[in-house]
Scaffold this motif. Structure first.
Motif, PDB file in Angstrom:
ATOM      1  N   MET A 124       0.855  -1.201   0.000  1.00  0.00           N
ATOM      2  CA  MET A 124       0.000   0.000   0.000  1.00  0.00           C
ATOM      3  C   MET A 124       0.888   1.248   0.000  1.00  0.00           C
ATOM      4  O   MET A 124       1.739   1.423   0.862  1.00  0.00           O
ATOM      5  CB  MET A 124      -0.886  -0.016   1.258  1.00  0.00           C
ATOM      6  CG  MET A 124      -1.942   1.062   1.297  1.00  0.00           C
ATOM      7  SD  MET A 124      -3.298   0.570   2.419  1.00  0.00           S
ATOM      8  CE  MET A 124      -4.060   2.155   2.776  1.00  0.00           C
ATOM      9  N   SER A 125       0.693   2.122  -0.983  1.00  0.00           N
ATOM     10  CA  SER A 125       1.498   3.336  -1.074  1.00  0.00           C
ATOM     11  C   SER A 125       1.043   4.351  -0.040  1.00  0.00           C
ATOM     12  O   SER A 125      -0.041   4.221   0.538  1.00  0.00           O
ATOM     13  CB  SER A 125       1.357   3.942  -2.469  1.00  0.00           C
ATOM     14  OG  SER A 125       0.045   4.442  -2.642  1.00  0.00           O
ATOM     15  N   VAL A 126       1.878   5.355   0.212  1.00  0.00           N
ATOM     16  CA  VAL A 126       1.482   6.439   1.115  1.00  0.00           C
ATOM     17  C   VAL A 126       0.238   7.132   0.556  1.00  0.00           C
ATOM     18  O   VAL A 126      -0.687   7.474   1.303  1.00  0.00           O
ATOM     19  CB  VAL A 126       2.646   7.437   1.303  1.00  0.00           C
ATOM     20  CG1 VAL A 126       2.199   8.628   2.132  1.00  0.00           C
ATOM     21  CG2 VAL A 126       3.837   6.750   1.964  1.00  0.00           C
ATOM     22  N   THR A 127       0.194   7.328  -0.766  1.00  0.00           N
ATOM     23  CA  THR A 127      -0.979   7.964  -1.383  1.00  0.00           C
ATOM     24  C   THR A 127      -2.253   7.200  -1.033  1.00  0.00           C
ATOM     25  O   THR A 127      -3.291   7.803  -0.709  1.00  0.00           O
ATOM     26  CB  THR A 127      -0.788   8.055  -2.921  1.00  0.00           C
ATOM     27  OG1 THR A 127       0.390   8.826  -3.189  1.00  0.00           O
ATOM     28  CG2 THR A 127      -1.989   8.728  -3.581  1.00  0.00           C
ATOM     29  N   ASP A 128      -2.212   5.877  -1.061  1.00  0.00           N
ATOM     30  CA  ASP A 128      -3.388   5.075  -0.697  1.00  0.00           C
ATOM     31  C   ASP A 128      -3.775   5.285   0.769  1.00  0.00           C
ATOM     32  O   ASP A 128      -4.961   5.353   1.102  1.00  0.00           O
ATOM     33  CB  ASP A 128      -3.123   3.592  -0.964  1.00  0.00           C
ATOM     34  CG  ASP A 128      -3.133   3.272  -2.466  1.00  0.00           C
ATOM     35  OD1 ASP A 128      -4.002   3.813  -3.171  1.00  0.00           O
ATOM     36  OD2 ASP A 128      -2.271   2.503  -2.900  1.00  0.00           O
ATOM     37  N   GLU A 129      -2.787   5.391   1.624  1.00  0.00           N
ATOM     38  CA  GLU A 129      -3.082   5.670   3.041  1.00  0.00           C
ATOM     39  C   GLU A 129      -3.756   7.034   3.208  1.00  0.00           C
ATOM     40  O   GLU A 129      -4.686   7.192   4.001  1.00  0.00           O
ATOM     41  CB  GLU A 129      -1.801   5.649   3.874  1.00  0.00           C
ATOM     42  CG  GLU A 129      -1.223   4.249   4.053  1.00  0.00           C
ATOM     43  CD  GLU A 129       0.093   4.309   4.848  1.00  0.00           C
ATOM     44  OE1 GLU A 129       0.124   4.983   5.892  1.00  0.00           O
ATOM     45  OE2 GLU A 129       1.069   3.699   4.399  1.00  0.00           O
ATOM     46  N   LEU A 130      -3.278   8.022   2.444  1.00  0.00           N
ATOM     47  CA  LEU A 130      -3.874   9.369   2.528  1.00  0.00           C
ATOM     48  C   LEU A 130      -5.322   9.349   2.025  1.00  0.00           C
ATOM     49  O   LEU A 130      -6.190  10.062   2.547  1.00  0.00           O
ATOM     50  CB  LEU A 130      -3.031  10.381   1.741  1.00  0.00           C
ATOM     51  CG  LEU A 130      -1.569  10.514   2.182  1.00  0.00           C
ATOM     52  CD1 LEU A 130      -0.852  11.582   1.357  1.00  0.00           C
ATOM     53  CD2 LEU A 130      -1.438  10.818   3.672  1.00  0.00           C
ATOM     54  N   LEU A 131      -5.596   8.504   1.031  1.00  0.00           N
ATOM     55  CA  LEU A 131      -6.976   8.380   0.536  1.00  0.00           C
ATOM     56  C   LEU A 131      -7.880   7.756   1.587  1.00  0.00           C
ATOM     57  O   LEU A 131      -9.050   8.145   1.726  1.00  0.00           O
ATOM     58  CB  LEU A 131      -7.006   7.527  -0.736  1.00  0.00           C
ATOM     59  CG  LEU A 131      -6.462   8.216  -1.977  1.00  0.00           C
ATOM     60  CD1 LEU A 131      -6.471   7.258  -3.161  1.00  0.00           C
ATOM     61  CD2 LEU A 131      -7.283   9.468  -2.295  1.00  0.00           C
ATOM     62  N   ALA A 132      -7.355   6.818   2.351  1.00  0.00           N
ATOM     63  CA  ALA A 132      -8.136   6.239   3.455  1.00  0.00           C
ATOM     64  C   ALA A 132      -8.415   7.315   4.509  1.00  0.00           C
ATOM     65  O   ALA A 132      -9.531   7.409   5.041  1.00  0.00           O
ATOM     66  CB  ALA A 132      -7.372   5.057   4.068  1.00  0.00           C
ATOM     67  N   ASN A 133      -7.421   8.168   4.779  1.00  0.00           N
ATOM     68  CA  ASN A 133      -7.648   9.292   5.697  1.00  0.00           C
ATOM     69  C   ASN A 133      -8.755  10.199   5.166  1.00  0.00           C
ATOM     70  O   ASN A 133      -9.572  10.722   5.931  1.00  0.00           O
ATOM     71  CB  ASN A 133      -6.371  10.136   5.851  1.00  0.00           C
ATOM     72  CG  ASN A 133      -5.249   9.401   6.555  1.00  0.00           C
ATOM     73  OD1 ASN A 133      -5.470   8.369   7.189  1.00  0.00           O
ATOM     74  ND2 ASN A 133      -4.040   9.922   6.438  1.00  0.00           N
ATOM     75  N   ASN A 134      -8.758  10.420   3.836  1.00  0.00           N
ATOM     76  CA  ASN A 134      -9.761  11.314   3.251  1.00  0.00           C
ATOM     77  C   ASN A 134     -11.183  10.781   3.446  1.00  0.00           C
ATOM     78  O   ASN A 134     -12.118  11.562   3.650  1.00  0.00           O
ATOM     79  CB  ASN A 134      -9.489  11.540   1.755  1.00  0.00           C
ATOM     80  CG  ASN A 134     -10.599  12.334   1.096  1.00  0.00           C
ATOM     81  OD1 ASN A 134     -11.368  11.811   0.283  1.00  0.00           O
ATOM     82  ND2 ASN A 134     -10.741  13.600   1.479  1.00  0.00           N
ATOM     83  N   ALA A 135     -11.339   9.462   3.406  1.00  0.00           N
ATOM     84  CA  ALA A 135     -12.678   8.893   3.605  1.00  0.00           C
ATOM     85  C   ALA A 135     -13.203   9.260   4.997  1.00  0.00           C
ATOM     86  O   ALA A 135     -14.381   9.611   5.157  1.00  0.00           O
ATOM     87  CB  ALA A 135     -12.627   7.380   3.424  1.00  0.00           C
ATOM     88  N   ALA A 136     -12.322   9.229   5.990  1.00  0.00           N
ATOM     89  CA  ALA A 136     -12.725   9.613   7.356  1.00  0.00           C
ATOM     90  C   ALA A 136     -13.052  11.104   7.419  1.00  0.00           C
ATOM     91  O   ALA A 136     -14.036  11.519   8.043  1.00  0.00           O
ATOM     92  CB  ALA A 136     -11.604   9.271   8.340  1.00  0.00           C
ATOM     93  N   TYR A 137     -12.250  11.924   6.739  1.00  0.00           N
ATOM     94  CA  TYR A 137     -12.489  13.376   6.696  1.00  0.00           C
ATOM     95  C   TYR A 137     -13.859  13.671   6.087  1.00  0.00           C
ATOM     96  O   TYR A 137     -14.627  14.483   6.611  1.00  0.00           O
ATOM     97  CB  TYR A 137     -11.385  14.039   5.874  1.00  0.00           C
ATOM     98  CG  TYR A 137     -11.566  15.521   5.615  1.00  0.00           C
ATOM     99  CD1 TYR A 137     -11.323  16.464   6.616  1.00  0.00           C
ATOM    100  CD2 TYR A 137     -11.962  15.992   4.367  1.00  0.00           C
ATOM    101  CE1 TYR A 137     -11.470  17.826   6.373  1.00  0.00           C
ATOM    102  CE2 TYR A 137     -12.109  17.349   4.116  1.00  0.00           C
ATOM    103  CZ  TYR A 137     -11.866  18.261   5.121  1.00  0.00           C
ATOM    104  OH  TYR A 137     -12.012  19.607   4.889  1.00  0.00           O
TER     105      TYR A 137
END
Lengths: 161, 161
Positions: free
Chosen positions: A1-14
Motif C-alpha cells: 500500500m502506497s502512502v498515497t493510498d493511506e492518505l486516501l483512506a484518511n480522506n474517507a474519514a475526513y
C-alpha cells in the motif's frame, strides 16, 4: 500500500465529518504565501477555518511569476485584500545556491532549467525583497497590507520582518 | 485591527501548544500539488501531520515552471517520492478564459502579463494534462507515483482521475 493510498483512506474519514459547501471567495479576504515545508501547517499556524483564505505555497514561499499570477486571480476575481508572506527558520532554500542546484540538475539530466531555483542566503532579506516585488508589480491590485513573517520551526511563533 | 493582526493573535495561541522542531525532510516522502482555494485545508483533507509532506499550492493547482521548480527541490534535495495532484469542483479557474483575464489585466493596468493565467474548462482533462506534464519533465526525478484527484467541495471526498 502506497502512502498515497493511506492518505486516501484518511480522506474517507475526513469526508464523513464534512460539513458541506462554502462560498468560493475567501471569507477573511486574505491570501497567504508560504513555503511548501512539511512543518508548516498554514491553517493551524494562523488559526484559519475552511473558507477563510487563499493559501499559495512553493519552495521557499518566494514571489515568482506564478505567485503573482495566483495573487492577481485571488485579488481581482475573488476579492482578497491583505497578503501574508511566510518564510521559516531551517529552510532548505538556505542550504544551496542557484548555480549549485542548476548545475546538479544539468549533471543529472543533461539539461539546465530555464527557471531559477530561487535559493536565498538570508531570511529577512528575502522576505523584504518579496514584499517589495509584490508592491511594485502592476498585477497585484491591493498593496495596502502586504506583511512578511518568519515562522520559527522550533517555537511555532511568527516574527514580523 | 486588520485580519492579519487577528491571525497573529491566533498564532500566539498556536505557539503555546507547539511541540517543537521536526526534521526538514518530509516523513511520508510525499509532495502534494493543490489549488489555493480557501475551502481546501490540505492537511485535514489527507490526514497529514506536521512534518509529513511538502504542500505546493497555486491558483488551480496547475503545473507551471514554479511547480516543477518546487518538486525538483522536494524530490532531489529532500527525498519525496510520491506526488498527489488535487484540483476541485467549483474552481474559479473554470469561470474565465486566459484571454479574458489577460485582457482585463491589460484594461486595468495598461500591461499584458508575460505569464499565462492557466484557466481550464474541464477538471479531469486538466488533471490528466498536469500528470502528463510532470511525467515528461526531466527535472521531476520520481515519476512512479504521480496520481491526480478532484476534491468535491460539497462532500469533502477525493475522486481519482
Amino acid at each position: 500500500m502506497s502512502v498515497t493510498d493511506e492518505l486516501l483512506a484518511n480522506n474517507a474519514a475526513y469526508a464523513e465529518g464534512f460539513s458541506g459547501a462554502l462560498p468560493m471567495p475567501p471569507a477573511r479576504k486574505v491570501a497567504v504565501v508560504a513555503c511548501m515545508d512539511a512543518r508548516l501547517h498554514v491553517p493551524a499556524i494562523l488559526g484559519l477555518d475552511e473558507g477563510d483564505a487563499h493559501i499559495i505555497r512553493n519552495a521557499g514561499g518566494v514571489v515568482t511569476d506564478d505567485t503573482v499570477r495566483s495573487l492577481a486571480i485571488s485579488q481581482r476575481l475573488l476579492g482578497t485584500e491583505e497578503i501574508v508572506l511566510i518564510h521559516h527558520t531551517d529552510c532548505g532554500m538556505l542550504t544551496f545556491t542557484d548555480d549549485e542546484f542548476a548545475r546538479s540538475l544539468e549533471d543529472a539530466t543533461g539539461h539546465r532549467p530555464a527557471w531559477t531555483p530561487e535559493a536565498f542566503s538570508d531570511l529577512d532579506t528575502d522576505v523584504r525583497q518579496s514584499i517589495e516585488r509584490l508592491r511594485s508589480d502592476p498585477f497585484v491590485a491591493n498593496k495596502d497590507s502586504v506583511r512578511g513573517f518568519v515562522f520559527d520551526v522550533a517555537s511555532g511563533e511568527l516574527r514580523e520582518v
